[in-house]
Enzyme design. Sequence first.
Site, short mmCIF file in Angstrom:
data_model
loop_
_atom_site.label_atom_id
_atom_site.label_comp_id
_atom_site.label_asym_id
_atom_site.label_seq_id
_atom_site.Cartn_x
_atom_site.Cartn_y
_atom_site.Cartn_z
N GLU A 45 0.83 -1.19 0.00
CA GLU A 45 0.00 0.00 0.00
C GLU A 45 0.88 1.25 0.00
OE1 GLU A 45 -3.91 1.64 2.51
OE2 GLU A 45 -2.67 0.01 3.32
N LYS A 114 -9.25 3.56 -2.57
CA LYS A 114 -9.64 2.76 -1.40
C LYS A 114 -11.03 3.20 -0.93
CE LYS A 114 -7.54 1.08 2.92
NZ LYS A 114 -6.35 1.20 3.79
N CYS A 175 -6.13 -3.47 1.72
CA CYS A 175 -5.80 -3.53 3.15
C CYS A 175 -7.03 -3.66 4.04
CB CYS A 175 -4.94 -2.33 3.55
SG CYS A 175 -4.15 -2.53 5.18
N SER A 365 21.35 -1.60 33.84
CA SER A 365 21.19 -1.54 35.29
C SER A 365 21.41 -2.87 35.99
CB SER A 365 19.77 -1.06 35.62
OG SER A 365 18.82 -2.04 35.25
#
Length: 715
Positions: A45, A114, A175, A365
């Site tokens: 896309e 789309k 999509c 750490s």
Amino acid sequence: MGHLITVATCTLNQWSLDFGGNLERILASIRIAKERGATLRVGPELEITGYGCQDHFLEGDTGLHSWEVLAKILESEDAKGILCDIGMPVTHKNVIYNCRVIIYDGKIALIRPKMWLANDGNYRELRWFTPWMKHRSTEEHYLPRIIQKVTGQIKVPFGDAVVSTKDTCIGVELCEELFTPASPHILMGLDGVEIFTNSSGSHHELRKLYRRVDLIREATSKVGGIYLYANQQGCDGDRLYYDGCAIIAVNGHVIAQGSQFSLQDVEVVTATIDIEDVRAHRAASSRSMQAAGAERYQRIEVDWALSGGKFGVREDGEPGDLAMTDRRFEVRFHKPEEEIALGPACWLWDYLRRSRTQGYFVPLSGGIDSCATSVIVYSMCRLVADAAKNDDEQVIADARRIVGEPEDSAYVPTDAREFCNRIFHTCYMGTENSSTETRGRAKELAEAIGSYHTDLNMDTLVTAVRNLFSFVTGVKPQFRAHGGSPAENLALQNIQARLRMVIAYLFAQLLPWVRGRSGGLLVLGSANVDESLRGYLTKYDCSSADINPIGAISKTDLKRFIAWAKDAFDLPILEQFLTAVPTAELEPITETYVQADEADMGMTYDELSVFGRLRKVEKCGPYSMFTKLVHEWGSILSPTQIADKVKLFFFEYARNRHKMTTLTPSYHAEQYSPDDNRFDLRPFLYPSRFPWQFKKIDEVAATLRDKSQLKAKTD
């Protein structure tokens, strides 16, 4: 032999606004597809611009440069003799649409906008694009002059139509349209469309791939057909990692699949399919009855046959990916631990090479969070080494530039630990409150993965700040262990935490110089999603960094990842991190008190994950969360205890929400990320005790308690 068609789909590592690089990758994918005999190629896309341009989609320049790139593709000999589905934004009648442009032999056949836009979670397509609302209808689109000169066309069809070749029919599903209840493939399939293309910009989320694959299978299981799924892969400029996994499915069966995580910029997946299999699958009476009454799509004719290709035989004569609807193909799914090892690692690599910096810096750490961040960087180095061993020229060139080697250097990063030493820097920043155990774990981990490690004590800095405050105010704050108030105790912890952030950026800027190199390092954060949600971090401490690969990953998943990496990466030191009690080590250790994270927070990490999912994914406020948990936890906790936990969570969440406005950009991996900047849009000033909501919780909890007591007496 039926009608054999070789089709290609791909994943491309596109980068927002990198028009030149995006063009090169598009053309490369077309060349590979043609070499394998494909006659149809589908791309991701918005592949010309990159999916993540965001507000740049509103700029005229973005549209102009998109047409310029498309003109180059149309002119290229690479794009001749193959039908291509290309993605770009198109402005039609002054409205911006997210489009697919179908091209063949230097001509545009159709521009398909789309129709259903993604506008949830990380997606904001309605901010930039408008959905095409004229279903099964087209208009004429007048092409810009730059395209007219190339194609000789003045106008082309624009809208919801399908493409008809001499031997089959092709329809576009874009999509989000696959995820909608009434997906276009249903009506297109009933009207005779046999090949569906889906071009996506779908990002990675832990455990998400299953849903995507199920929908692709389902799309052709009932209606029949060939489904080509293309996706972007990589970091194109923000928090998301697009996880590729190009797929070809036929009649509900996946027959070819690309990688989900990869350092390759271009990956093409091909398969050779007999279109007669689709027609045989559709020979059902009930389907034929529905198809006979289906509404008609306009067909855009292309004078060409897809079955005229080489059927998957490469130019060197070797067979290509001949996948003839083989039901024995098994879809590959990574375990969540592997997803954590691979997704953030690929994202870090893209960020490093595209930011043109010289490496990463982590305050190590000795706890599991900074350990997880470090192991993910090591995983990145392993991926780089593997790619270099496979002669990936792009990875080798990027690695040489990052470590300061000249382009013509013979350096090849085939040793993960050696490469890690060049680009990864760790530092243990201890104080009088630090233990020898955490210091030792940090040193051993650094040695195991090969990072350039430094170790320092910062007590002089902490004392200097504390003395400055005492000099100005005349009072000296004390820790709780020494008789100080809660305010004093918290302030003294925050001094240490914030000084670590300052030191981290100092070392990140100057360590390359110390090692005789130019440039600087990116500082990585190590706050997990649960601590961010609860606000269990100091604003502008080491949670403040350039980027954070674990910021949307739960503590529970991080522990599982470390347990997996111990064996997968042969790092036995990780066992010590798994068995250690999580602690900030910001308060003095005494005979009767050792600071522990879960005790400080008043809730466990597992409980935080539950709260996070209910708050974000299930969309629960305080009251609905309480009522759900009464049913889920009722067998182990009383309603009053559950009420207390829910109220404590929302109290801490509300009073710490302001910290999310400065949260370090984090790799998006979890559905309940509290990222205020894009994903989790909520106020950052709350009525901290939610008086109305908490009152209702207390009333219901009391009623349930009374009923329980009455039942106990009756029994």
